[in-house]
Design an enzyme around this catalytic site. Structure first.
Site, PDB file in Angstrom:
ATOM      1  N   ASP A   1      15.794  47.071  -2.345  1.00 28.79           N
ATOM      2  CA  ASP A   1      15.478  48.356  -2.148  1.00 28.79           C
ATOM      3  C   ASP A   1      14.961  48.797  -0.816  1.00 28.79           C
ATOM      4  O   ASP A   1      14.611  47.824   0.139  1.00 28.79           O
ATOM      5  CB  ASP A   1      14.529  49.094  -3.233  1.00 28.79           C
ATOM      6  CG  ASP A   1      13.052  48.716  -3.159  1.00 28.79           C
ATOM      7  OD1 ASP A   1      12.673  48.212  -4.142  1.00 28.79           O
ATOM      8  OD2 ASP A   1      12.644  48.577  -1.873  1.00 28.79           O
TER       9      ASP A   1
ATOM     10  N   HIS B   1      16.373  38.771  -0.085  1.00 30.62           N
ATOM     11  CA  HIS B   1      17.811  38.651  -1.039  1.00 30.62           C
ATOM     12  C   HIS B   1      18.710  39.718  -0.967  1.00 30.62           C
ATOM     13  O   HIS B   1      19.623  39.937  -1.525  1.00 30.62           O
ATOM     14  CB  HIS B   1      17.281  38.734  -2.339  1.00 30.62           C
ATOM     15  CG  HIS B   1      16.277  37.821  -2.866  1.00 30.62           C
ATOM     16  ND1 HIS B   1      15.426  37.651  -3.855  1.00 30.62           N
ATOM     17  CD2 HIS B   1      16.238  36.222  -2.411  1.00 30.62           C
ATOM     18  CE1 HIS B   1      14.831  36.285  -3.710  1.00 30.62           C
ATOM     19  NE2 HIS B   1      15.385  35.624  -3.082  1.00 30.62           N
TER      20      HIS B   1
HETATM   21  N1  APR Z   1       2.504  46.612  -9.687  1.00 27.75           N
HETATM   22  C1  APR Z   1       2.289  45.322  -9.441  1.00 27.75           C
HETATM   23  N2  APR Z   1       3.161  44.159 -10.074  1.00 27.75           N
HETATM   24  C2  APR Z   1       4.076  44.567 -11.203  1.00 27.75           C
HETATM   25  C3  APR Z   1       3.796  45.890 -11.549  1.00 27.75           C
HETATM   26  C4  APR Z   1       3.098  47.011 -10.758  1.00 27.75           C
HETATM   27  N3  APR Z   1       3.242  48.259 -11.244  1.00 27.75           N
HETATM   28  N4  APR Z   1       4.717  45.947 -12.731  1.00 27.75           N
HETATM   29  C5  APR Z   1       5.127  44.657 -12.894  1.00 27.75           C
HETATM   30  N5  APR Z   1       4.665  44.009 -12.068  1.00 27.75           N
HETATM   31  C6  APR Z   1       4.823  42.386 -11.535  1.00 27.75           C
HETATM   32  C7  APR Z   1       5.286  41.790 -12.990  1.00 27.75           C
HETATM   33  O1  APR Z   1       4.115  41.307 -13.692  1.00 27.75           O
HETATM   34  C8  APR Z   1       5.962  40.454 -12.413  1.00 27.75           C
HETATM   35  O2  APR Z   1       4.903  39.410 -12.123  1.00 27.75           O
HETATM   36  O3  APR Z   1       6.001  42.051 -10.889  1.00 27.75           O
HETATM   37  C9  APR Z   1       6.341  41.015 -11.343  1.00 27.75           C
HETATM   38  C10 APR Z   1       8.087  41.262 -10.951  1.00 27.75           C
HETATM   39  O4  APR Z   1       8.573  39.767 -11.495  1.00 27.75           O
HETATM   40  P1  APR Z   1      10.179  39.889 -11.465  1.00 27.75           P
HETATM   41  O5  APR Z   1      10.571  40.998 -12.312  1.00 27.75           O
HETATM   42  O6  APR Z   1      10.660  38.506 -11.672  1.00 27.75           O
HETATM   43  O7  APR Z   1      10.626  40.230  -9.762  1.00 27.75           O
HETATM   44  P2  APR Z   1      10.609  39.046  -8.591  1.00 27.75           P
HETATM   45  O8  APR Z   1       9.607  38.247  -8.717  1.00 27.75           O
HETATM   46  O9  APR Z   1      10.666  40.220  -7.474  1.00 27.75           O
HETATM   47  O10 APR Z   1      12.355  38.568  -8.951  1.00 27.75           O
HETATM   48  C11 APR Z   1      12.345  37.758  -7.678  1.00 27.75           C
HETATM   49  O11 APR Z   1      14.716  37.199  -8.855  1.00 27.75           O
HETATM   50  O12 APR Z   1      16.423  37.936 -10.156  1.00 27.75           O
HETATM   51  C12 APR Z   1      16.065  37.824  -8.793  1.00 27.75           C
HETATM   52  O13 APR Z   1      16.849  38.262  -6.798  1.00 27.75           O
HETATM   53  C13 APR Z   1      16.111  38.943  -7.901  1.00 27.75           C
HETATM   54  O14 APR Z   1      14.633  39.240  -5.900  1.00 27.75           O
HETATM   55  C14 APR Z   1      14.815  39.006  -7.284  1.00 27.75           C
HETATM   56  C15 APR Z   1      14.074  37.656  -7.733  1.00 27.75           C
END
Ligand code: APR
Length: 237
Positions: free
Chosen positions: A93, A108
């Site tokens: 985003d 990414h």
């Molecule tokens: N504030 C902070 N952290 C949060 C919040 C919040 N309000 N809500 C959720 N989280 C945390 C979750 O607990 C989790 O640890 O954000 C994290 C999100 O993890 P993922 O969903 O795995 O996202 P991300 O780590 O960015 O994924 C990495 O995976 O699928 C691929 O390319 C995609 O860039 C992405 C990569």
């Protein structure tokens, strides 16, 4: 030589959660609970059903445009006035940009860009849908400018991210489950003498190679960044 404190913000989907954008692995309604990664985030999925893939990213692009940067994005942008700030994000985003951050590395890819399928150096800004039949100047189908599973991250981005990690005095990891390689290796390049802070509502397993002192803040991105902002102001560093 700038004597400003060097801060690296390493962000994931969680920093955009309070802007209303879904994360990937949240137990409740993460994106990967509703879509198969293979279908929408791999070259094989693109070959099999490009319309499904285009629709997946068209929907996320619309949601991104409807979302607003939250206080966490805004504080990170504001800190640029006092510190040497680098944002290394796994997010596609543009909320860091819209909050005003200017030194951002997207590991990414970016939702607001499309790319030629024939020549990956042909990248175009986009705010609408990408449709089957939309072609680049070399007449090949446009695709989302996203790094899919099984594809290589751009060397330039990885190298810049590693450099930022090695040089920072403080690394703040916000909203990432740190499950995706090689992005999840970036924090391990932080110097052992530098501070590492993790902001996440969950208890995250963060094992960095060296014996770093990691400070965990079990809270949301907004609460965590407000606290960090307060402490930096109080310490006048
Ligand atoms: N504030 C902070 N952290 C949060 C919040 C919040 N309000 N809500 C959720 N989280 C945390 C979750 O607990 C989790 O640890 O954000 C994290 C999100 O993890 P993922 O969903 O795995 O996202 P991300 O780590 O960015 O994924 C990495 O995976 O699928 C691929 O390319 C995609 O860039 C992405 C990569």
């Amino acid at each position: 030589m700038s004597s400003k404190l060097k801060i690296l913000f390493f962000t994931g989907a969680g920093i955009s959660a309070e802007s209303g954008l879904k994360t990937f692995r949240d137990a409740k309604d993460g994106l990967w609970n509703n879509y198969e990664i293979e279908d929408v985030c791999t070259p094989e999925g693109w070959r099999k059903n490009p319309v499904l893939v285009l629709d997946f990213y068209n929907q996320r692009r619309k949601q991104c445009l409807e979302a607003l940067p939250n206080k966490a994005h805004q504080i990170i942008a504001e800190l640029e006035s006092k510190y040497n700030v680098t944002v290394v994000t796994q997010n596609v985003d543009n909320l860091h940009e819209r909050a005003g951050s200017t030194n951002i590395i997207h590991l990414h890819g970016e939702l607001m860009k499309s790319r030629s399928t024939k020549d990956e150096t042909l990248i175009y800004p986009i705010i609408d849908d990408i449709k089957l039949g939309d072609v680049c100047e070399k007449e090949s189908q446009l695709r989302p400018h996203i790094v899919w599973f099984g594809e290589q991250l751009e060397d330039k981005n990885i190298n810049q991210a590693v450099k930022a990690a090695m040089e920072c005095n403080l690394c703040v990891i916000i909203g990432s489950s740190l499950q995706v390689y090689p992005a999840n290796q970036i924090p391990s390049y932080v110097h052992p003498k530098s501070k590492v802070v993790v902001i996440d509502p969950l208890d995250l397993e963060v094992d960095l190679d060296e014996d770093h002192s990691i400070h965990f803040m079990k809270c949301s991105a907004v609460d965590g960044m407000e606290e960090i902002h307060r402490v930096l102001k109080e310490m006048e560093i």
